[in-house]
Scaffold this active site. Structure first.
Site, PDB file in Angstrom:
ATOM      1  CD  GLN A 508      -2.666   1.626   0.360  1.00 56.61           C
ATOM      2  OE1 GLN A 508      -3.114   0.744  -0.370  1.00 56.61           O
ATOM      3  NE2 GLN A 508      -3.017   2.900   0.223  1.00 56.61           N
ATOM      4  CD  GLU A 509       2.518   3.788   3.877  1.00 52.94           C
ATOM      5  OE1 GLU A 509       2.908   4.741   3.185  1.00 52.94           O
ATOM      6  OE2 GLU A 509       1.784   3.928   4.866  1.00 52.94           O
ATOM      7  CB  SER A 510       6.628   2.055  -1.447  1.00 55.16           C
ATOM      8  OG  SER A 510       6.979   0.693  -1.196  1.00 55.16           O
ATOM      9  CE1 TYR A 615      -1.393   3.341   4.257  1.00 59.35           C
ATOM     10  CE2 TYR A 615      -2.324   2.437   6.266  1.00 59.35           C
ATOM     11  CZ  TYR A 615      -1.242   2.657   5.456  1.00 59.35           C
ATOM     12  OH  TYR A 615      -0.003   2.193   5.831  1.00 59.35           O
TER      13      TYR A 615
END
Length: 647
Positions: A508-510, A615
């Site tokens: 999800q982040e990168s 998120y």
């Protein structure tokens, strides 16, 4: 058990790629390419230093090198005003598979516009969303086109905007404003939009088209935007211009965003001092109701229920339901769900909550019908529906057959090679742009072939990007790759965290880009800001010298996993709360805690920030998928215990 499963999955993938991409087809960094790579960099240096002879000699040996068009582009960049249309078109035709083609067109068109060479400009222009280019096109058309009215009509929607237009639009806007097509209501509408967008300079320029008495109203409105409490002073609103009522409502609504209670008191004081209409009341009530909803204030239900239907936008419809869910008022939630517009009612989100509300109001059969339909989808709500029905999650994981010849051909495409070469010389952003440009135009099967190539090159993010717009998204091994697994399994074991959670957060982040940097300063695989990284390093005794260390995969995973463990320890060992805190910060989570023990799905749905709400949903969805990829039975229940009330 997990390590063994991952090992055999890795062996399987290796066999797949060794079959699909033999060494003679995809030898990473052959001697020839390495030599050309060095020669290319030397050619760039020679060109930038003005060493023409050395540059030409180096360039001659690079005509077949994938980055050759970047040398040509650099040459053109040094002489945009001298490039002929024929040269431009030749480059575009030859390198249409590169973003350089349209970049060159844009730069060339800008050069023609500055020279006012409109016939050439119009010859090369292509429809675009670039407002600056649109205005150049319209101005050029006005100079050469006899159908003036048709051109003026195209200007109207561009003029009617509150955004700051580019400088290229000034001339066409001036012509349009003097053409007689600008009606007085349009002037006020645009002025209002400019004020509400905070574009003070342009709003003041619009006053030249207003009456003298109206100029003061614009200044007053701008003052109110900076100090909304001015709406309490009657001396400013003595005339009967309709804009007075609009600016008072605007001021009250601005106050309501952060201080709804103050807005209520103010509105009660002035509401009957002026001839407000129902539309004015509706806007104020909506602003107050939504502000209360975002603050989780019990008054939200009362105010949102008062919003007239004509002012009930999507936010009002959805927050009416969320407020009811937050109070576990299932009957009221059902009422508002049934009142949704048809397009919203069909969304998975509100289908799921429709089923939950039916279930909780003893309408089990109807609820089950909806849940069974949802449980066929590989989504957050599909997984929740499957959990409610106690049935296996619909992972729908299928390998898409791709011919060996197609994968080999894909690896040798000029654009694909160009993207890889850019990556290998450290120009990641340009490499990504090339990759996105070429994969966007591919068929589904080609996108899967490209994803296989990316995985062979150990560019997991490129595989994810290639399939992000594919119609068939069922090959989860390519969309949710197992990369940096040794690091992640080690840290998961150390902190006693489900490794699927760490993989999900990293995805999800990168999306597994080790060099990723966000506008907010977050860095690396798990997107940590340096200040947080230093704090974690001190508390967890992790070696960490400079912010650049965050770009090292192992260090980043160490720190990111350590930070997530800290969030778990601070938030009831609850992965839902920890994920929300990882995104929004632990301070905000404390403000969002419920006053009674609440089911996790309810709490997630009532998170005030849409970014954090989505998120958390994504992290949970990805966790279920990674549980499958790690050989475990997907089960979100263990990560979604009740949220314990705040004390």
């Amino acid at each position: 058990m997990i390590i063994k499963h991952v090992f055999w999955r890795w062996i399987t993938l290796c066999l797949l790629f060794s079959w699909a991409l033999p060494n003679n087809a995809l030898a990473a960094g052959t001697a020839s390419l390495e030599a050309q790579r060095r020669q290319f960099l030397s050619a760039e240096t020679a060109f930038s230093n003005g060493q023409k002879t050395a540059y030409q000699n180096l360039k001659q040996g690079l005509t077949n090198y994938p980055l050759y068009p970047y040398l040509l582009y650099a040459e053109y960049e040094s002489r945009f005003f001298k490039i002929s249309y024929a040269e431009l078109q030749s480059f575009i035709d030859t390198y249409a598979d590169s973003p350089l083609a349209e970049q060159l067109r844009t730069r060339w068109l800008q050069a023609q516009a500055r020279q006012e060479n409109w016939p050439e400009f119009l010859k090369a222009y292509q429809p675009t969303e670039d407002l600056s280019m649109k205005c150049y096109y319209l101005w050029g058309s006005l100079q050469t086109n006899t159908d003036r009215n048709a051109i003026l009509k195209q200007i109207t929607p561009l003029w009617m905007s509150g955004k700051q237009p580019p400088k290229s639009c000034e001339a066409v806007f001036n012509v349009w404003e003097k053409s007689g097509m600008m009606a007085r209501p349009m002037v006020w509408q645009r002025t209002k939009m400019l004020i509400q967008e905070g574009n003070e300079t342009l709003a003041r320029k619009m006053t030249k088209y207003l009456r003298q008495s109206e100029i003061a109203l614009v200044e007053l409105w701008l003052m109110i935007r900076n100090n909304p409490t001015l709406v309490t002073q009657r001396k400013y609103f003595t005339n009967k211009h309709p804009a007075n009522l609009e600016m008072i409502v605007d001021g009250v609504s601005l106050i309501a965003k952060t201080k709804p209670e103050a807005a209520i008191k103010l509105w009660q004081k002035i509401a009957y001092q002026y001839p407000f209409e129902e539309r004015h009341w509706g806007l104020v009530v909506r602003a107050i109701g939504l502000a209360f909803a975002f603050q989780r204030n019990p008054e939200a239900e009362k105010w949102l229920s008062k919003v007239p239907s004509v002012h009930a936008n999507q936010a009002v419809h959805e927050w009416r339901i969320r407020v009811s869910l937050g109070k576990e008022d299932w009957a009221k939630a059902l009422h508002w769900i049934k009142a949704l517009p048809e397009d919203l009612a069909k969304s998975e989100e509100w289908q799921y909550w429709h089923a939950r509300a039916l279930e909780m109001t003893n309408q089990r059969e109807s609820a089950q019908t909806i849940l069974h339909k949802l449980a066929k989808t590989r989504t957050y709500y599909g997984f929740l529906a499957s959990h409610q029905l106690a049935r296996p999650y619909p992972l729908l994981n299928q390998k898409i057959p791709v011919e060996r010849s197609l994968i080999q051909a894909m690896a040798h495409r000029s654009a694909v090679q160009r993207a890889r070469e850019l990556y290998l010389i450290g120009r990641q952003n340009k490499a990504k742009n090339e990759w996105l440009h070429i994969t966007k135009k591919m068929t589904d099967k080609e996108k899967h072939a490209a994803a296989h190539v990316a995985m062979h090159w150990e560019l997991a993010n490129w595989a994810i990007l290639a399939l992000s717009k594919a119609n068939n998204k069922d090959n989860l091994a390519l969309r949710f790759p197992l990369v940096y697994t040794n690091h992640i399994l080690e840290q998961a074991s150390h902190h006693k965290i489900d490794p699927a959670l760490i993989l999900a957060i990293t995805r999800q982040e990168s999306a597994f880009v080790p060099h990723a940097k966000s506008p907010a300063g977050a860095m690396g695989l798990m997107q940590l800001v340096p200040s947080t990284a230093h704090m974690v390093a001190r508390r967890k005794h992790i070696p960490f010298a400079t912010s650049e260390d965050l770009l090292k995969p192992y260090t980043n995973i160490q720190l990111g996993s350590g930070y997530f463990k800290m969030m778990l320890d601070q938030h009831q060992n609850n992965a839902v709360l920890a994920a929300a805190a990882y995104n929004a910060g632990p301070g905000r989570i404390q403000k969002w805690m419920p006053s009674f023990d609440m089911a996790a799905d309810l709490w997630i749905e009532t998170i005030p920030y849409k970014e954090t709400r989505e998120y958390v949903k994504n992290v949970l969805t990805y966790t279920a998928i990674y549980q499958e990829m790690l050989g475990k039975r997907p089960q979100l229940g263990r990560h979604m215990p009740y949220i314990q009330r705040k004390y």
